[in-house]
Design an enzyme around this catalytic site. Structure first.
Site, PDB file in Angstrom:
ATOM      1  N   ARG A  43      -0.241  -7.604   8.371  1.00 51.52           N
ATOM      2  CA  ARG A  43      -1.091  -7.095   7.281  1.00 51.52           C
ATOM      3  C   ARG A  43      -0.459  -7.492   5.947  1.00 51.52           C
ATOM      4  O   ARG A  43       0.744  -7.292   5.757  1.00 51.52           O
ATOM      5  CB  ARG A  43      -1.240  -5.571   7.390  1.00 51.52           C
ATOM      6  CG  ARG A  43      -1.885  -5.132   8.703  1.00 51.52           C
ATOM      7  CD  ARG A  43      -2.272  -3.665   8.675  1.00 51.52           C
ATOM      8  NE  ARG A  43      -3.365  -3.418   7.763  1.00 51.52           N
ATOM      9  CZ  ARG A  43      -3.713  -2.194   7.348  1.00 51.52           C
ATOM     10  NH1 ARG A  43      -3.046  -1.140   7.755  1.00 51.52           N
ATOM     11  NH2 ARG A  43      -4.734  -2.034   6.525  1.00 51.52           N
ATOM     12  N   ASN A  51      -3.810   0.302  -3.601  1.00 57.99           N
ATOM     13  CA  ASN A  51      -3.969   1.351  -2.582  1.00 57.99           C
ATOM     14  C   ASN A  51      -5.361   1.176  -1.962  1.00 57.99           C
ATOM     15  O   ASN A  51      -6.132   0.291  -2.344  1.00 57.99           O
ATOM     16  CB  ASN A  51      -3.801   2.743  -3.211  1.00 57.99           C
ATOM     17  CG  ASN A  51      -3.682   3.831  -2.152  1.00 57.99           C
ATOM     18  OD1 ASN A  51      -2.928   3.682  -1.189  1.00 57.99           O
ATOM     19  ND2 ASN A  51      -4.415   4.908  -2.282  1.00 57.99           N
ATOM     20  N   LYS A  52      -5.661   2.025  -1.010  1.00 59.15           N
ATOM     21  CA  LYS A  52      -6.925   1.930  -0.259  1.00 59.15           C
ATOM     22  C   LYS A  52      -8.125   1.765  -1.184  1.00 59.15           C
ATOM     23  O   LYS A  52      -8.207   2.392  -2.239  1.00 59.15           O
ATOM     24  CB  LYS A  52      -7.070   3.199   0.586  1.00 59.15           C
ATOM     25  CG  LYS A  52      -8.298   3.303   1.435  1.00 59.15           C
ATOM     26  CD  LYS A  52      -8.479   2.141   2.372  1.00 59.15           C
ATOM     27  CE  LYS A  52      -7.290   1.901   3.253  1.00 59.15           C
ATOM     28  NZ  LYS A  52      -7.297   0.579   3.901  1.00 59.15           N
ATOM     29  N   GLN A  81      -9.900   7.243   7.149  1.00 58.33           N
ATOM     30  CA  GLN A  81      -8.566   7.849   7.281  1.00 58.33           C
ATOM     31  C   GLN A  81      -8.530   9.266   6.706  1.00 58.33           C
ATOM     32  O   GLN A  81      -7.758  10.100   7.177  1.00 58.33           O
ATOM     33  CB  GLN A  81      -7.511   6.990   6.547  1.00 58.33           C
ATOM     34  CG  GLN A  81      -7.226   5.659   7.187  1.00 58.33           C
ATOM     35  CD  GLN A  81      -8.069   4.563   6.563  1.00 58.33           C
ATOM     36  OE1 GLN A  81      -9.175   4.811   6.088  1.00 58.33           O
ATOM     37  NE2 GLN A  81      -7.568   3.350   6.572  1.00 58.33           N
ATOM     38  N   ARG A  91      -0.685   2.734  10.919  1.00 64.35           N
ATOM     39  CA  ARG A  91      -1.118   2.223   9.617  1.00 64.35           C
ATOM     40  C   ARG A  91      -0.478   3.098   8.544  1.00 64.35           C
ATOM     41  O   ARG A  91       0.157   4.091   8.867  1.00 64.35           O
ATOM     42  CB  ARG A  91      -2.646   2.135   9.490  1.00 64.35           C
ATOM     43  CG  ARG A  91      -3.493   3.098  10.250  1.00 64.35           C
ATOM     44  CD  ARG A  91      -3.385   4.529   9.824  1.00 64.35           C
ATOM     45  NE  ARG A  91      -3.523   4.679   8.400  1.00 64.35           N
ATOM     46  CZ  ARG A  91      -3.007   5.653   7.694  1.00 64.35           C
ATOM     47  NH1 ARG A  91      -2.301   6.619   8.268  1.00 64.35           N
ATOM     48  NH2 ARG A  91      -3.178   5.728   6.383  1.00 64.35           N
ATOM     49  N   GLY A  92      -0.682   2.721   7.278  1.00 62.19           N
ATOM     50  CA  GLY A  92       0.037   3.399   6.193  1.00 62.19           C
ATOM     51  C   GLY A  92       1.281   2.580   5.893  1.00 62.19           C
ATOM     52  O   GLY A  92       2.022   2.216   6.821  1.00 62.19           O
ATOM     53  N   ALA A  93       1.502   2.306   4.594  1.00 60.26           N
ATOM     54  CA  ALA A  93       2.538   1.336   4.218  1.00 60.26           C
ATOM     55  C   ALA A  93       3.936   1.651   4.776  1.00 60.26           C
ATOM     56  O   ALA A  93       4.541   0.803   5.453  1.00 60.26           O
ATOM     57  CB  ALA A  93       2.564   1.203   2.698  1.00 60.26           C
ATOM     58  N   ASP A 138       0.176   1.075  -1.319  1.00 61.13           N
ATOM     59  CA  ASP A 138       0.641   0.041  -0.382  1.00 61.13           C
ATOM     60  C   ASP A 138       1.589  -0.926  -1.075  1.00 61.13           C
ATOM     61  O   ASP A 138       2.462  -1.511  -0.435  1.00 61.13           O
ATOM     62  CB  ASP A 138      -0.556  -0.692   0.218  1.00 61.13           C
ATOM     63  CG  ASP A 138      -1.306   0.264   1.110  1.00 61.13           C
ATOM     64  OD1 ASP A 138      -2.139   1.020   0.580  1.00 61.13           O
ATOM     65  OD2 ASP A 138      -1.025   0.308   2.314  1.00 61.13           O
TER      66      ASP A 138
HETATM   67  O1  MRU Z   1      -5.368   0.645   5.831  1.00 62.13           O
HETATM   68  P1  MRU Z   1      -4.325   1.733   5.855  1.00 62.13           P
HETATM   69  O2  MRU Z   1      -4.765   2.954   6.573  1.00 62.13           O
HETATM   70  O3  MRU Z   1      -2.994   1.215   6.338  1.00 62.13           O
HETATM   71  O4  MRU Z   1      -4.164   2.109   4.319  1.00 62.13           O
HETATM   72  C1  MRU Z   1      -3.229   3.092   3.956  1.00 62.13           C
HETATM   73  C2  MRU Z   1      -3.272   3.449   2.534  1.00 62.13           C
HETATM   74  O5  MRU Z   1      -3.950   2.858   1.717  1.00 62.13           O
HETATM   75  C3  MRU Z   1      -2.316   4.527   2.096  1.00 62.13           C
HETATM   76  O6  MRU Z   1      -2.843   5.271   1.031  1.00 62.13           O
HETATM   77  C4  MRU Z   1      -1.021   3.858   1.632  1.00 62.13           C
HETATM   78  O7  MRU Z   1      -0.500   3.041   2.646  1.00 62.13           O
HETATM   79  C5  MRU Z   1       0.003   4.829   1.273  1.00 62.13           C
HETATM   80  S1  MRU Z   1       0.652   5.585   2.708  1.00 62.13           S
HETATM   81  C6  MRU Z   1       1.956   6.553   2.332  1.00 62.13           C
END
Ligand code: MRU
Length: 360
Positions: free
Chosen positions: A88, A246-247, A195, A45-47, A236
């Site tokens: 996603r 973002n999250k 996370q 996970r993470g963009a 993201d």
């Molecule tokens: O749901 P996730 O864990 O994929 O969400 C990730 C985030 O929101 C991060 O802050 C974002 O992807 C930036 S990662 C460099």
């Protein structure tokens, strides 16, 4: 430094982040459907990391294709592209990876199908390596905004685990530490999937950066006490006007920063900027299943914390309007959100629009 994903011996190996920090286990993917499953189930996970996974998934899917020519090859790749795009919705990096790979192939349409398959593997590995370099550059620009003794609050995980390595929001922290600045980090636990607690705290401890974990609803109180100097988060999808997805919970932090006059920075590789969208209103927002909210991770697995049958809203991301964003820190420099669209021009003098700490 921890690696979220690698290509090894014709397979994609991903660290299963859903089990961290209790178990360090790896998933071996030998077909693209498994990579897609890993993205959907948050093993990765993470963009930026899911963009890399998508590129590797496409390279993996390409290996099984039997096609006589370029057109047949591209037609057979379509379901692979779609599988990745349907994992996603919010992170733009998957779309970015599909577009990059498509453009890469079109430029090489005269190559044989066998050669294209090999080149796709090389391109996927290159995307990963480039991501690490991009993050180091974000770190260099971002560290200028961190002073000796600063306390930085961050949300979710935008560290090495969310990228090819080094992280985006964590990169300025790592560079600041390398520069000898004594910093500490406050990590929001980041419900529902935690996370911050499971990944960011774990990662920063491994890097030797002092980290303190707080519940998400503690952020306002520590800001009010004057304990936070700056906030750095990842993204993201950031769009042309500087609005930032973002999250979930990021928007709340940004509004709190405004109230407490704390700078709010977004670390965004250019691959996370969607110049095709003009406002955050148009960013597709992922909603996930109720069990992430009705249950919480415990050492023994998921523990129910809400009554059976309760109605749940589980929005994974929010959009922070650009008026709350002090600067967007990219590999090309830090910019005011209003200047972001200027990056679309080829002949722009970046030095003229870069935000410097002394201009704040
Ligand atoms: O749901 P996730 O864990 O994929 O969400 C990730 C985030 O929101 C991060 O802050 C974002 O992807 C930036 S990662 C460099």
């Amino acid at each position: 430094m921890v690696k979220a994903i690698v290509w090894e011996n014709g397979k994609v190996i991903m660290l299963d982040q859903s089990k961290l920090p209790f178990e360090v286990t790896f998933v071996e993917c030998t077909d693209y459907m498994r990579v897609a499953e890993g993205i959907k189930k948050l093993w990765i996970r993470g963009a930026p990391a899911i963009g890399i996974a998508a590129a590797m998934g496409i390279a993996l899917g390409a290996q099984d294709i039997k096609a006589k020519n370029f057109d047949e090859f591209m037609k057979a790749l379509e379901p692979v592209f779609n599988e990745m795009l349907n994992t996603r919705p919010t992170a733009v990096n998957i779309k970015w990876a599909v577009e990059r790979v498509t453009g890469f192939l079109i430029k090489r349409k005269d190559e044989s199908v066998d050669r294209l398959k090999k080149l796709l593997i090389e391109e996927a590995k290159r995307i990963l390596e480039e991501d690490i370099e991009v993050n180091k550059a974000i770190g260099k620009w971002g560290a200028d905004f961190i002073k000796d003794g600063d306390t930085i609050l961050t949300h979710c995980n935008a560290g090495a685990l969310a990228t090819g390595g080094y992280g985006t929001a964590t990169a300025p922290m790592l560079v600041a530490k390398e520069q000898g600045k004594r910093i500490q980090v406050i990590a929001d636990e980041t419900r529902p999937v935690l996370q911050g607690a499971r990944l960011t705290a774990w990662e920063l401890m491994q890097e030797g950066i002092p980290v303190t974990l707080i519940t998400d609803n503690t952020a306002g109180a520590v800001m009010k006490r004057g304990e936070i100097d700056l906030v750095i988060v990842g993204t993201d999808r950031t769009v042309r006007n500087g609005d930032v997805a973002n999250k979930i919970g990021t928007y709340t932090l940004a509004v709190l920063c405004k109230e407490h006059k704390i700078p709010f920075y977004v670390a965004a590789p250019v691959s996370s900027i969607d110049f095709s969208i003009s406002s955050g209103e148009d960013i597709p927002i992922e909603e996930r299943g109720p069990e992430e909210v009705t249950h919480i991770y415990g050492r023994g697995g998921n523990v129910r914390i809400a009554p059976e049958g309760v109605k749940v809203k589980n929005i994974s991301f929010d959009v922070t309007p650009h008026k709350y964003v002090t600067a967007i820190i990219t590999e090309k420099g830090a910019f005011r959100p209003g200047d972001l669209k200027k990056l679309m021009k080829n002949n722009i003098n970046l030095e003229k629009i870069r935000l410097k700490p002394q201009l704040l």
